[in-house]
Design an enzyme around this catalytic site. Sequence first.
Site, PDB file in Angstrom:
ATOM      1  N   TYR A   1      18.462   5.027 -89.853  1.00  0.00           N
ATOM      2  CA  TYR A   1      17.534   4.214 -89.050  1.00  0.00           C
ATOM      3  C   TYR A   1      18.379   3.197 -88.282  1.00  0.00           C
TER       4      TYR A   1
ATOM      5  N   GLN B   1      18.525   0.627 -85.789  1.00  0.00           N
ATOM      6  CA  GLN B   1      17.819  -0.399 -85.012  1.00  0.00           C
ATOM      7  C   GLN B   1      18.709  -1.596 -84.753  1.00  0.00           C
TER       8      GLN B   1
ATOM      9  N   SER C   1      17.279  -9.640 -86.102  1.00  0.00           N
ATOM     10  CA  SER C   1      15.920 -10.173 -86.263  1.00  0.00           C
ATOM     11  C   SER C   1      15.096  -9.977 -84.993  1.00  0.00           C
TER      12      SER C   1
ATOM     13  N   GLY D   1      22.431   1.931 -92.555  1.00  0.00           N
ATOM     14  CA  GLY D   1      22.946   2.592 -93.749  1.00  0.00           C
ATOM     15  C   GLY D   1      23.031   4.088 -93.536  1.00  0.00           C
TER      16      GLY D   1
ATOM     17  N   ARG E   1      22.519 -13.459-129.199  1.00  0.00           N
ATOM     18  CA  ARG E   1      23.487 -14.557-129.177  1.00  0.00           C
ATOM     19  C   ARG E   1      23.050 -15.694-130.089  1.00  0.00           C
TER      20      ARG E   1
ATOM     21  N   ARG F   1      13.761 -21.421-118.878  1.00  0.00           N
ATOM     22  CA  ARG F   1      14.472 -20.766-117.754  1.00  0.00           C
ATOM     23  C   ARG F   1      14.173 -19.270-117.709  1.00  0.00           C
TER      24      ARG F   1
ATOM     25  N   GLY G   1      29.307 -17.023-120.584  1.00  0.00           N
ATOM     26  CA  GLY G   1      30.502 -16.405-120.025  1.00  0.00           C
ATOM     27  C   GLY G   1      30.398 -14.899-119.947  1.00  0.00           C
TER      28      GLY G   1
ATOM     29  N   THR H   1      17.847 -10.190 -96.741  1.00  0.00           N
ATOM     30  CA  THR H   1      18.217 -10.107 -95.327  1.00  0.00           C
ATOM     31  C   THR H   1      17.699  -8.836 -94.670  1.00  0.00           C
TER      32      THR H   1
ATOM     33  N   GLU I   1      15.569  -5.456 -93.795  1.00  0.00           N
ATOM     34  CA  GLU I   1      14.123  -5.295 -93.573  1.00  0.00           C
ATOM     35  C   GLU I   1      13.494  -6.606 -93.155  1.00  0.00           C
TER      36      GLU I   1
HETATM   37  C1  LIG Z   1      12.332   3.409-102.809  1.00  0.00           C
HETATM   38  C2  LIG Z   1      13.087   2.843-101.667  1.00  0.00           C
HETATM   39  C3  LIG Z   1      12.510   3.389-100.424  1.00  0.00           C
HETATM   40  C4  LIG Z   1      12.943   3.005 -99.277  1.00  0.00           C
HETATM   41  C5  LIG Z   1      14.051   2.054 -99.307  1.00  0.00           C
HETATM   42  C6  LIG Z   1      14.926   2.268 -98.125  1.00  0.00           C
HETATM   43  C7  LIG Z   1      15.516   1.246 -97.606  1.00  0.00           C
HETATM   44  C8  LIG Z   1      15.365  -0.123 -98.159  1.00  0.00           C
HETATM   45  C9  LIG Z   1      16.439  -0.335 -99.046  1.00  0.00           C
HETATM   46  C10 LIG Z   1      17.556  -0.855 -98.610  1.00  0.00           C
HETATM   47  C11 LIG Z   1      17.721  -1.474 -97.295  1.00  0.00           C
HETATM   48  C12 LIG Z   1      18.337  -0.517 -96.369  1.00  0.00           C
HETATM   49  C13 LIG Z   1      18.083  -0.531 -95.112  1.00  0.00           C
HETATM   50  C14 LIG Z   1      17.632  -1.682 -94.353  1.00  0.00           C
HETATM   51  C15 LIG Z   1      17.086  -1.410 -93.151  1.00  0.00           C
HETATM   52  C16 LIG Z   1      16.826  -2.449 -92.193  1.00  0.00           C
HETATM   53  O1  LIG Z   1      17.151  -3.602 -92.357  1.00  0.00           O
HETATM   54  S1  LIG Z   1      16.002  -1.879 -90.813  1.00  0.00           S
HETATM   55  C17 LIG Z   1      15.962  -3.222 -89.696  1.00  0.00           C
HETATM   56  C18 LIG Z   1      15.044  -4.319 -90.184  1.00  0.00           C
HETATM   57  N1  LIG Z   1      14.873  -5.276 -89.140  1.00  0.00           N
HETATM   58  C19 LIG Z   1      13.866  -6.154 -89.134  1.00  0.00           C
HETATM   59  O2  LIG Z   1      13.091  -6.266 -90.060  1.00  0.00           O
HETATM   60  C20 LIG Z   1      13.745  -6.991 -87.888  1.00  0.00           C
HETATM   61  C21 LIG Z   1      12.830  -8.166 -88.110  1.00  0.00           C
HETATM   62  N2  LIG Z   1      12.203  -8.537 -86.834  1.00  0.00           N
HETATM   63  C22 LIG Z   1      10.922  -8.100 -86.541  1.00  0.00           C
HETATM   64  O3  LIG Z   1      10.241  -7.436 -87.284  1.00  0.00           O
HETATM   65  C23 LIG Z   1      10.374  -8.555 -85.203  1.00  0.00           C
HETATM   66  O4  LIG Z   1      11.448  -8.828 -84.324  1.00  0.00           O
HETATM   67  C24 LIG Z   1       9.498  -9.840 -85.345  1.00  0.00           C
HETATM   68  C25 LIG Z   1      10.256 -10.918 -86.082  1.00  0.00           C
HETATM   69  C26 LIG Z   1       8.242  -9.468 -86.088  1.00  0.00           C
HETATM   70  C27 LIG Z   1       9.168 -10.356 -83.967  1.00  0.00           C
HETATM   71  O5  LIG Z   1       8.697  -9.270 -83.223  1.00  0.00           O
HETATM   72  P1  LIG Z   1       8.199  -9.465 -81.710  1.00  0.00           P
HETATM   73  O6  LIG Z   1       9.106 -10.414 -81.017  1.00  0.00           O
HETATM   74  O7  LIG Z   1       7.993  -8.140 -81.119  1.00  0.00           O
HETATM   75  O8  LIG Z   1       6.763 -10.036 -81.946  1.00  0.00           O
HETATM   76  P2  LIG Z   1       6.210 -11.501 -81.952  1.00  0.00           P
HETATM   77  O9  LIG Z   1       6.239 -12.009 -80.553  1.00  0.00           O
HETATM   78  O10 LIG Z   1       6.817 -12.345 -83.020  1.00  0.00           O
HETATM   79  O11 LIG Z   1       4.716 -11.174 -82.384  1.00  0.00           O
HETATM   80  C28 LIG Z   1       3.848 -10.505 -81.459  1.00  0.00           C
HETATM   81  C29 LIG Z   1       2.627 -10.082 -82.240  1.00  0.00           C
HETATM   82  O12 LIG Z   1       2.952  -8.923 -83.007  1.00  0.00           O
HETATM   83  C30 LIG Z   1       2.626  -9.125 -84.350  1.00  0.00           C
HETATM   84  N3  LIG Z   1       3.564  -8.343 -85.155  1.00  0.00           N
HETATM   85  C31 LIG Z   1       4.904  -8.519 -85.240  1.00  0.00           C
HETATM   86  N4  LIG Z   1       5.439  -7.609 -86.070  1.00  0.00           N
HETATM   87  C32 LIG Z   1       4.417  -6.840 -86.509  1.00  0.00           C
HETATM   88  C33 LIG Z   1       4.338  -5.729 -87.395  1.00  0.00           C
HETATM   89  N5  LIG Z   1       5.435  -5.230 -88.025  1.00  0.00           N
HETATM   90  N6  LIG Z   1       3.128  -5.174 -87.614  1.00  0.00           N
HETATM   91  C34 LIG Z   1       2.037  -5.681 -87.003  1.00  0.00           C
HETATM   92  N7  LIG Z   1       2.027  -6.746 -86.159  1.00  0.00           N
HETATM   93  C35 LIG Z   1       3.221  -7.304 -85.922  1.00  0.00           C
HETATM   94  C36 LIG Z   1       2.774 -10.597 -84.558  1.00  0.00           C
HETATM   95  O13 LIG Z   1       2.062 -11.018 -85.701  1.00  0.00           O
HETATM   96  C37 LIG Z   1       2.198 -11.126 -83.258  1.00  0.00           C
HETATM   97  O14 LIG Z   1       0.820 -11.069 -83.359  1.00  0.00           O
HETATM   98  P3  LIG Z   1      -0.049 -12.186 -82.580  1.00  0.00           P
HETATM   99  O15 LIG Z   1       0.329 -13.499 -83.189  1.00  0.00           O
HETATM  100  O16 LIG Z   1      -1.455 -11.785 -82.846  1.00  0.00           O
HETATM  101  O17 LIG Z   1       0.360 -12.080 -81.137  1.00  0.00           O
HETATM  102  C1  LIG Z   2      22.912  -4.316 -96.776  1.00  0.00           C
HETATM  103  C2  LIG Z   2      22.248  -4.226 -95.417  1.00  0.00           C
HETATM  104  C3  LIG Z   2      21.706  -3.010 -95.000  1.00  0.00           C
HETATM  105  C4  LIG Z   2      21.119  -2.897 -93.749  1.00  0.00           C
HETATM  106  N1  LIG Z   2      20.653  -1.676 -93.331  1.00  0.00           N
HETATM  107  C5  LIG Z   2      20.130  -1.561 -92.084  1.00  0.00           C
HETATM  108  C6  LIG Z   2      19.677  -0.290 -91.607  1.00  0.00           C
HETATM  109  O1  LIG Z   2      19.750   0.712 -92.309  1.00  0.00           O
HETATM  110  N2  LIG Z   2      19.185  -0.209 -90.350  1.00  0.00           N
HETATM  111  C7  LIG Z   2      19.101  -1.296 -89.530  1.00  0.00           C
HETATM  112  O2  LIG Z   2      18.652  -1.158 -88.385  1.00  0.00           O
HETATM  113  N3  LIG Z   2      19.503  -2.525 -89.954  1.00  0.00           N
HETATM  114  C8  LIG Z   2      20.015  -2.676 -91.206  1.00  0.00           C
HETATM  115  N4  LIG Z   2      20.436  -3.907 -91.642  1.00  0.00           N
HETATM  116  C9  LIG Z   2      20.396  -5.047 -90.725  1.00  0.00           C
HETATM  117  C10 LIG Z   2      19.315  -6.034 -91.098  1.00  0.00           C
HETATM  118  O3  LIG Z   2      18.067  -5.498 -90.811  1.00  0.00           O
HETATM  119  C11 LIG Z   2      19.537  -7.337 -90.321  1.00  0.00           C
HETATM  120  O4  LIG Z   2      20.733  -7.917 -90.773  1.00  0.00           O
HETATM  121  C12 LIG Z   2      18.367  -8.291 -90.560  1.00  0.00           C
HETATM  122  O5  LIG Z   2      17.243  -7.839 -89.850  1.00  0.00           O
HETATM  123  C13 LIG Z   2      18.701  -9.734 -90.142  1.00  0.00           C
HETATM  124  O6  LIG Z   2      19.017  -9.773 -88.784  1.00  0.00           O
HETATM  125  P1  LIG Z   2      20.381 -10.484 -88.314  1.00  0.00           P
HETATM  126  O7  LIG Z   2      21.474  -9.918 -89.105  1.00  0.00           O
HETATM  127  O8  LIG Z   2      20.397 -10.409 -86.838  1.00  0.00           O
HETATM  128  O9  LIG Z   2      20.225 -12.007 -88.757  1.00  0.00           O
HETATM  129  P2  LIG Z   2      19.885 -13.243 -87.777  1.00  0.00           P
HETATM  130  O10 LIG Z   2      18.511 -13.116 -87.267  1.00  0.00           O
HETATM  131  O11 LIG Z   2      20.987 -13.408 -86.825  1.00  0.00           O
HETATM  132  O12 LIG Z   2      19.860 -14.413 -88.873  1.00  0.00           O
HETATM  133  C14 LIG Z   2      20.874 -15.386 -88.945  1.00  0.00           C
HETATM  134  C15 LIG Z   2      20.194 -16.711 -89.289  1.00  0.00           C
HETATM  135  O13 LIG Z   2      19.374 -17.112 -88.171  1.00  0.00           O
HETATM  136  C16 LIG Z   2      18.064 -17.449 -88.618  1.00  0.00           C
HETATM  137  N5  LIG Z   2      17.085 -17.128 -87.560  1.00  0.00           N
HETATM  138  C17 LIG Z   2      17.070 -16.049 -86.744  1.00  0.00           C
HETATM  139  N6  LIG Z   2      16.026 -16.105 -85.899  1.00  0.00           N
HETATM  140  C18 LIG Z   2      15.359 -17.263 -86.182  1.00  0.00           C
HETATM  141  C19 LIG Z   2      14.182 -17.896 -85.662  1.00  0.00           C
HETATM  142  N7  LIG Z   2      13.452 -17.350 -84.658  1.00  0.00           N
HETATM  143  N8  LIG Z   2      13.786 -19.063 -86.218  1.00  0.00           N
HETATM  144  C20 LIG Z   2      14.481 -19.600 -87.235  1.00  0.00           C
HETATM  145  N9  LIG Z   2      15.610 -19.062 -87.770  1.00  0.00           N
HETATM  146  C21 LIG Z   2      16.028 -17.908 -87.242  1.00  0.00           C
HETATM  147  C22 LIG Z   2      17.867 -16.556 -89.840  1.00  0.00           C
HETATM  148  O14 LIG Z   2      16.852 -17.113 -90.688  1.00  0.00           O
HETATM  149  C23 LIG Z   2      19.251 -16.621 -90.496  1.00  0.00           C
HETATM  150  O15 LIG Z   2      19.333 -17.802 -91.271  1.00  0.00           O
HETATM  151  C24 LIG Z   2      21.045  -4.042 -92.901  1.00  0.00           C
HETATM  152  C25 LIG Z   2      21.559  -5.263 -93.319  1.00  0.00           C
HETATM  153  C26 LIG Z   2      22.168  -5.365 -94.579  1.00  0.00           C
HETATM  154  C27 LIG Z   2      22.745  -6.685 -95.014  1.00  0.00           C
END
Ligand SMILES: CC/C=C\C/C=C\C/C=C\C/C=C\C=C\C(=O)SCCNC(=O)CCNC(=O)[C@H](O)C(C)(C)COP(=O)(O)OP(=O)(O)OC[C@H]1O[C@@H](n2cnc3c(N)ncnc32)[C@H](O)[C@@H]1OP(=O)(O)O
Ligand SMILES: Cc1cc2nc3c(=O)[nH]c(=O)nc-3n(C[C@H](O)[C@H](O)[C@H](O)COP(=O)(O)OP(=O)(O)OC[C@H]3O[C@@H](n4cnc5c(N)ncnc54)[C@H](O)[C@@H]3O)c2cc1C
Length: 638
Positions: A143, A145, A152, A185, A318, A341, A409, A430, A432
């Site tokens: 995935y 992204q 973020s 990943g 312990r 705790r 320890g 961090t 998702e």
């Molecule tokens: C058993 C295990 C099975 C699976 C496990 C597999 C993997 C997990 C395990 C390990 C981790 C491995 C991989 C990790 C992968 C990743 O990290 S993938 C990448 C993840 N990245 C993120 O999560 C990015 C986070 N950022 C966002 O989601 C968006 O940028 C945002 C912060 C939500 C902002 O989005 P945007 O700018 O487009 O929108 P806003 O202007 O803030 O909002 C506009 C309106 O949209 C609504 N909104 C936003 N998001 C959502 C949503 N997801 N669904 C529905 N609605 C959404 C928002 O509320 C606003 O609504 P309004 O206020 O009414 O306008």
């Molecule tokens: C182990 C691991 C596995 C991952 N796997 C995947 C994957 O498979 N696919 C994928 O696409 N991504 C993956 N990621 C990436 C992950 O989704 C991003 O790291 C995560 O979404 C955070 O985004 P960033 O790193 O840009 O952090 P940033 O957003 O740059 O965060 C840095 C700091 O800025 C702050 N910040 C950012 N925006 C704001 C705001 N608007 N207001 C206030 N504070 C803010 C945050 O709170 C944080 O303290 C993985 C990350 C890790 C660590």
Amino acid sequence: MEGVGEEEMEGVDHLAHERNKSEFDVDAMKIVWAGSPHAFDVSDRISKLVASDPGFRKDNRSTLSRKELFKNTLRKAAYAWKTIVDLRLSEEEAAKLRFYVDEPAFTDLHWGMFIPAIKGQGTEEQQQKWLPLAYKMQIIGCYAQTELGHGSNVQGLETTATFDSQTDEFIIHSPTLTSSKWWPGGLGKVATHAIAYARLIVGGREHGVHGFIVQLRSLEDHSPLLGITVGDIGMKFGNGAYNTMDNGVLQFDHVRIPRNQMLMRVSQVTCEGKYKQSDVPRQLVYGTMVYVRQTIVADASCALSRAVCIATRYSAVRRQFGSQNGGPETQVIDYKTQQSRLFPLLASAYAFRFIGEWLKWLYADVTQRLQANDFSTLPEAHACTAGLKSLTTTATADGIEECRKLCGGHGYLCSSGLPELFAVYVPACTYEGDNTVLLLQVARFLMKTVSQLGSRLSSKKPVGTIAYMTRVEHLMQCRCGVQRGFAELSADLVEAAVAHCQLIVVSKFIEKLQQEIPGKGVKQQLEVLCNIYALFLLHKHQGDFLSTGCITPKHAALANDELRSLYSQVRPNAIALVDAFNYTDHYLGSILGCYDGNVYPKLYEAAWKDPLNESVVPDGYHLYIRPLLKQEIRTARL
Ligand SMILES: CC/C=C\C/C=C\C/C=C\C/C=C\C=C\C(=O)SCCNC(=O)CCNC(=O)[C@H](O)C(C)(C)COP(=O)(O)OP(=O)(O)OC[C@H]1O[C@@H](n2cnc3c(N)ncnc32)[C@H](O)[C@@H]1OP(=O)(O)O
Ligand SMILES: Cc1cc2nc3c(=O)[nH]c(=O)nc-3n(C[C@H](O)[C@H](O)[C@H](O)COP(=O)(O)OP(=O)(O)OC[C@H]3O[C@@H](n4cnc5c(N)ncnc54)[C@H](O)[C@@H]3O)c2cc1C
């Protein structure tokens, strides 16, 4: 071994005296924890299958180099797949087997994100084409992204997907260094395909971020395809830990893909180059993240329960101080500080288990409604998955570290299992979605709800949560009442968001207790744990509760007295409550948490297995130590 007392003999259950104190039916609690008799059967059977197979051993990980570690992970993943195929395991059993193998690997993303993304955002035709290949692992997906410059802020992603109507293709390109995909990943060395998120450009006009299926590597020799530069991003936190995963970097140099490889359930591009936005919220393109966030909440209860199981068993083993007339010293689990705790973490593990069950139902419900184009609960589902993912992962990461400290320890030894568990788990705060960024989404949802509903955020909560509900409303009113912008108040609003999520966890725990729960004493134990969870948070945040006026200082003092009484009620049942998690010693991977409590001989034996003890005189003695001792200081050869 000479001098081994009865208390250190193998095959003896050193925690039998603790298990005999239990006041409830542990087998019945095992089923409550698993979710159902069927779920317990699958979990029990598969966890024992993995534990009994030497092919899944994991006790040697800390001695492997990064390359050896990674190759071993590939071996295990292939062995797991062969086991699944040979034994004809169901999808449920296969998922459990990958869970109990307990090693971050590319398969997590293949099954956990790549396939859900196609199911959630692909058309029927696209699902029919790609899912059979993915289910048979004839392609391996990731995935993709996050980028080097944006994670973020999804709408800030820079990768482009430009439609070429001449060839009916998209051109995927990384225009800048910061647009390099970074972190996905499985991407670095294994994935053959990616769901790549890019800015869609049609006819010179941008349409925001969309998902595209892109092949990265040849299915013949695994070499990167033309225009693809891909690799691993390097070592991560901790030694073993997440370094079994090839988080990767990926750059596209004008890579062409067929038009039908844009995921088109939410939006479409016609062969004439016409962009069509279905009448669904554009945020459905984020659907995979919402799906994974709800699975992460269930994962939190698993990770926290593992740490609590280790710390609870060791706290019963312990003994330190308190010997009377030469008698045994006191079990540290009997100290009130240790209980204050440890037991809130035990209660949290159960609380997160039940909120994970509820969130799974909420996600299934919203998914069903989306099928009928009913988007009414989408905002709440987003706020709940985002907020509860944030709340439970923060509490779990902090809880695992607290469990390490609760073990003194020996908790710092790799053989305790706690350092590795922490290092593997902590990025959950961090990935998702950064936990603060997600809480800001909840705050935004609350602001909108307050403005739409007035002060009452919701009356749909059990009576026992009035104080919690009043706390959220008070925190919101304090912030919404003043004329300052969201950004200015964001730190305060995040606190209100946490309070809102805690309200949900408490109310769902109370609702769980209103269900029929079979087994002698089981419901009573869960009531104690629910009260501990609620009163612990009330004590921790009593400033909020007092400022709302819904409790007085006297109430706060009574709550604290009640907490101490509740800890005393848990104490005789503590070992049985962690036995109910039904973890094998293999899965726990912890000498301190071993089922029989025979810790000291195991710790001593494990120490001698460290490679450093292969020789009694260490490598380097003659070159560095002997000259020191003999005051023959020579220039040490580099
Ligand atoms: C058993 C295990 C099975 C699976 C496990 C597999 C993997 C997990 C395990 C390990 C981790 C491995 C991989 C990790 C992968 C990743 O990290 S993938 C990448 C993840 N990245 C993120 O999560 C990015 C986070 N950022 C966002 O989601 C968006 O940028 C945002 C912060 C939500 C902002 O989005 P945007 O700018 O487009 O929108 P806003 O202007 O803030 O909002 C506009 C309106 O949209 C609504 N909104 C936003 N998001 C959502 C949503 N997801 N669904 C529905 N609605 C959404 C928002 O509320 C606003 O609504 P309004 O206020 O009414 O306008
Ligand atoms: C182990 C691991 C596995 C991952 N796997 C995947 C994957 O498979 N696919 C994928 O696409 N991504 C993956 N990621 C990436 C992950 O989704 C991003 O790291 C995560 O979404 C955070 O985004 P960033 O790193 O840009 O952090 P940033 O957003 O740059 O965060 C840095 C700091 O800025 C702050 N910040 C950012 N925006 C704001 C705001 N608007 N207001 C206030 N504070 C803010 C945050 O709170 C944080 O303290 C993985 C990350 C890790 C660590």
